[in-house]
Design an enzyme around this catalytic site. Structure first.
Site, PDB file in Angstrom:
ATOM      1  N   ARG A 144       0.845  -1.193   0.000  1.00  0.00           N
ATOM      2  CA  ARG A 144       0.000   0.000   0.000  1.00  0.00           C
ATOM      3  C   ARG A 144       0.880   1.242   0.000  1.00  0.00           C
ATOM      4  O   ARG A 144       2.093   1.174   0.206  1.00  0.00           O
ATOM      5  CB  ARG A 144      -0.921   0.029   1.226  1.00  0.00           C
ATOM      6  CG  ARG A 144      -0.172   0.037   2.540  1.00  0.00           C
ATOM      7  CD  ARG A 144      -0.997   0.532   3.708  1.00  0.00           C
ATOM      8  NE  ARG A 144      -0.335   0.312   4.983  1.00  0.00           N
ATOM      9  CZ  ARG A 144       0.653   1.066   5.465  1.00  0.00           C
ATOM     10  NH1 ARG A 144       1.114   2.097   4.768  1.00  0.00           N
ATOM     11  NH2 ARG A 144       1.194   0.788   6.650  1.00  0.00           N
ATOM     12  N   GLY A 145       0.256   2.408  -0.177  1.00  0.00           N
ATOM     13  CA  GLY A 145       0.963   3.661   0.012  1.00  0.00           C
ATOM     14  C   GLY A 145       1.100   3.971   1.497  1.00  0.00           C
ATOM     15  O   GLY A 145       0.549   3.274   2.358  1.00  0.00           O
ATOM     16  N   GLY A 147      -4.217   4.203   4.085  1.00  0.00           N
ATOM     17  CA  GLY A 147      -3.209   3.854   3.092  1.00  0.00           C
ATOM     18  C   GLY A 147      -3.844   2.909   2.094  1.00  0.00           C
ATOM     19  O   GLY A 147      -4.473   1.924   2.481  1.00  0.00           O
ATOM     20  N   CYS A 155       3.007   6.730  10.758  1.00  0.00           N
ATOM     21  CA  CYS A 155       2.914   7.283   9.408  1.00  0.00           C
ATOM     22  C   CYS A 155       4.147   8.106   9.049  1.00  0.00           C
ATOM     23  O   CYS A 155       4.118   8.938   8.140  1.00  0.00           O
ATOM     24  CB  CYS A 155       1.649   8.118   9.240  1.00  0.00           C
ATOM     25  SG  CYS A 155       0.149   7.183   9.611  1.00  0.00           S
TER      26      CYS A 155
END
Length: 238
Positions: free
Chosen positions: A88-89, A162, A191
């Site tokens: 994921r981002g 995300g 994060c």
């Protein structure tokens, strides 16, 4: 366009097993889209929203910095936690009991083709849910997710996000701290953002425990309204 969404509450499930389940659903949608394009098949693509709670786990996004995990392998074991680097981002985050996690696996071509709009609607879903509890929340410029008291020394994050998207199909999603143990966030730089705190809904309300089923119902109501979607409910185990 198919605006029906298969709603599944998976209960508490291992992170890796859930990730593999997501991948299977994601790939089935992608395969249908490829078949449609190659064979002009015009088959409907499915949409899913998975609710789940994970045992203690830290996950690092594909562009994340491993140094943002502040535990070694032995310390992870002592904490009863696992670690995965995933596709994921975003950077590093924590999942665990007391956190409502949602994984929308959508063909956005059934709704709109705008990944920024998609993220903003997920944030709006959480903002509206918090408002139902009398908690004012907002976005923080340049920082995906939902925050409280942005622009003050007391800024704190209550929901991380995300996602991954390919061929306009999404996976991964949001992690909303409802009754989570905040101590687990002490072992990461959440994060990748230094100097900002995290919080939970029960802390903000000053109560011992918030009904997580009620939170999921409110999230779902706002999700369906924002995406103008039709629910189809399934409870599954795997």
């Amino acid at each position: 366009m198919n605006k029906t969404i298969d709603i599944q509450d998976l209960g508490q499930k291992d992170y890796k097993a859930t990730w593999e389940y997501q991948e299977g659903l994601f790939q089935s949608i992608v395969d249908t889209k490829i078949k449609n394009r190659r064979e002009e098949a015009n088959l409907e693509t499915s949409n899913y929203l998975l609710f789940v709670e994970h045992p203690h786990v830290y996950t690092l996004g594909k562009s994340g910095n491993f140094s943002h995990l502040l535990l070694n392998e032995e310390q992870l074991t002592q904490k009863g936690a696992t670690f995965y680097k995933i596709n994921r981002g975003g950077d590093i985050t924590y999942h665990g009991p007391g956190q409502v996690v949602g994984y929308p696996i959508l063909d956005l071509e059934n709704f709109f083709t705008d990944i920024h709009k998609y993220l903003r609607l997920l944030e709006e879903m959480v903002i509206l849910t918090l408002s139902d509890y009398g908690v004012k929340s907002e976005r923080s410029p340049g920082e995906t997710g939902v925050w409280l008291d942005v622009g003050t020394p007391f800024a704190r994050k209550i929901c991380a996000m995300g996602v991954r998207a390919s061929r306009w199909v999404t996976m991964h999603g949001f992690a909303f701290n409802v009754n989570a143990d905040l101590g687990y966030f002490d072992h990461i730089i959440p994060c990748g953002i230094r100097g900002k705190a995290v919080t939970t809904l029960n802390v903000e309300l000053g109560v011992e425990k918030v009904d997580e089923a009620e939170v999921k119902a409110k999230l779902l109501k706002h999700f369906l309204n924002l995406f103008e979607a039709i629910p189809q409910h399934n409870n599954v185990t795997f």
